[in-house]
Write a protein that holds these residues in place. Structure first.
Motif, short mmCIF file in Angstrom:
data_model
loop_
_atom_site.label_atom_id
_atom_site.label_comp_id
_atom_site.label_asym_id
_atom_site.label_seq_id
_atom_site.Cartn_x
_atom_site.Cartn_y
_atom_site.Cartn_z
N VAL A 65 28.09 -13.07 -40.26
CA VAL A 65 28.54 -11.73 -40.61
C VAL A 65 27.61 -10.74 -39.93
O VAL A 65 26.40 -10.94 -39.89
N CYS A 66 28.19 -9.68 -39.35
CA CYS A 66 27.38 -8.67 -38.66
C CYS A 66 26.39 -8.04 -39.64
O CYS A 66 26.76 -7.60 -40.72
N ASP A 67 25.13 -8.01 -39.22
CA ASP A 67 24.10 -7.44 -40.08
C ASP A 67 24.18 -5.92 -40.13
O ASP A 67 23.49 -5.28 -40.91
N ARG A 68 25.00 -5.33 -39.23
CA ARG A 68 25.11 -3.87 -39.23
C ARG A 68 26.36 -3.42 -39.99
O ARG A 68 26.29 -2.60 -40.88
N CYS A 69 27.53 -4.01 -39.61
CA CYS A 69 28.77 -3.50 -40.20
C CYS A 69 29.41 -4.47 -41.19
O CYS A 69 30.37 -4.10 -41.87
N GLY A 70 28.91 -5.69 -41.26
CA GLY A 70 29.46 -6.64 -42.22
C GLY A 70 30.72 -7.34 -41.74
O GLY A 70 31.32 -8.10 -42.48
N VAL A 133 24.25 -8.94 -34.72
CA VAL A 133 25.12 -7.76 -34.77
C VAL A 133 26.19 -7.86 -33.69
O VAL A 133 26.03 -8.58 -32.70
N CYS A 134 27.27 -7.10 -33.87
CA CYS A 134 28.33 -7.02 -32.88
C CYS A 134 27.71 -6.68 -31.53
O CYS A 134 26.85 -5.80 -31.45
N GLY A 135 28.13 -7.38 -30.48
CA GLY A 135 27.63 -7.09 -29.14
C GLY A 135 26.30 -7.76 -28.84
O GLY A 135 25.79 -7.66 -27.73
N ALA A 145 39.17 -6.34 -31.89
CA ALA A 145 37.86 -5.69 -31.74
C ALA A 145 37.78 -4.43 -32.62
O ALA A 145 38.77 -3.77 -32.88
N TRP A 146 36.60 -4.13 -33.07
CA TRP A 146 36.37 -2.90 -33.84
C TRP A 146 35.05 -2.32 -33.38
O TRP A 146 34.26 -3.01 -32.73
N SER A 147 34.85 -1.05 -33.67
CA SER A 147 33.57 -0.46 -33.29
C SER A 147 32.61 -0.66 -34.44
O SER A 147 32.93 -0.42 -35.61
N CYS A 148 31.43 -1.16 -34.05
CA CYS A 148 30.45 -1.54 -35.06
C CYS A 148 29.66 -0.31 -35.49
O CYS A 148 29.10 0.40 -34.68
N ALA A 149 29.65 -0.05 -36.73
CA ALA A 149 28.87 1.07 -37.26
C ALA A 149 28.28 0.63 -38.59
O ALA A 149 28.72 -0.36 -39.17
ZN LIG Z 1 29.04 -5.04 -36.45
#
Ligand SMILES: [Zn+2]
Length: 170
Positions: A65-70, A133-135, A145-149
Motif C-alpha cells: 500500500v502506498c505510504d503516501r496516498c494509501g 510510494v507511487c512512482g 492510474a491516479w495521482s498520488c497525494a
Molecule cells: Zn501513492
C-alpha cells in the motif's frame, strides 16, 4: 526451513524455492509487508570455517500500500544475495579474514542450523525501501492510474456529548 550445518556438503548446498513453498511465501510476504504474487529464490549455502555464506539471487513481486496516498501498489524487489552468518556467542575467529567486510551483511545463527525463513525475511527487508510510494523504484499502481497525494485524513465525527440528552428531573 532449518538447514543443519552438518548437512551442508563441502561443495555447498544448493537451495531453490518459490511462492509454492508455504514457508518461503510467508517469509517473503511478511518482509515486503504484503501478499507475494511471485517469488523466486536460488541460493547456495557454503561453510567457510565456522561461518555460513549464503549467496545467490532472490526476487519477489507483491502487493503493498502506498505510504503516501494509501493506494494499492505492486512492488518488485530483488537482486544478488550475499550474506554471511556467524555462530552466535563464539569468540571472534582469527581464521577467516574477509577481504572487505563492509561489502557483506553479517547475521547470526545458533551454530547448528540456519533458518532460511529468517534469511529470506532479512534479505527482502533489507531491499524494501523505507517508504513505498507511487512512482517509487520497482513500484507500480494497481489498476487505473491516479495521482498520488497525501491521503485526506478521515474526518473524525464529533463525539456526541453523552450528557446532551440527559434531562435533569424537574
Ligand atoms: Zn501513492
Amino acid at each position: 526451513m532449518r538447514i543443519r550445518v552438518d548437512d551442508i556438503p563441502e561443495e555447498g548446498l544448493y537451495v531453490e524455492t518459490d511462492d509454492t513453498d508455504t514457508w518461503a511465501f510467508q517469509a517473503a510476504s511478511q518482509a515486503i509487508e504484503g501478499p507475494v504474487h511471485e517469488l523466486k529464490v536460488v541460493l547456495t549455502l557454503t561453510r567457510i570455517a565456522e561461518l555460513l555464506r549464503v549467496s545467490g539471487t532472490a526476487s519477489a513481486r507483491g502487493g503493498h500500500v502506498c505510504d503516501r496516498c494509501g493506494g494499492d501498489l505492486e512492488i518488485s524487489i530483488g537482486g544478488k544475495v550475499e550474506l554471511l552468518y556467524e555462530p552466535i556467542g563464539k569468540p571472534d575467529s582469527d581464521e577467516v579474514h574477509l577481504t572487505d567486510p563492509s561489502d557483506l551483511d553479517i547475521g547470526f545463527f545458533d551454530g547448528l542450523a540456519l533458518d532460511l525463513t529468517d534469511v529470506i525475511m532479512e534479505q527482502f527487508a533489507l531491499w524494501l525501501p523505507d517508504k513505498v510510494v507511487c512512482g517509487g523504484r520497482g513500484v507500480k499502481q494497481v489498476g487505473a492510474a491516479w495521482s498520488c497525494a497525501v491521503a485526506a485524513q478521515p474526518e473524525v465525527p464529533e463525539r456526541e456529548n453523552p450528557f446532551a440528552k440527559l434531562r435533569l428531573p424537574d
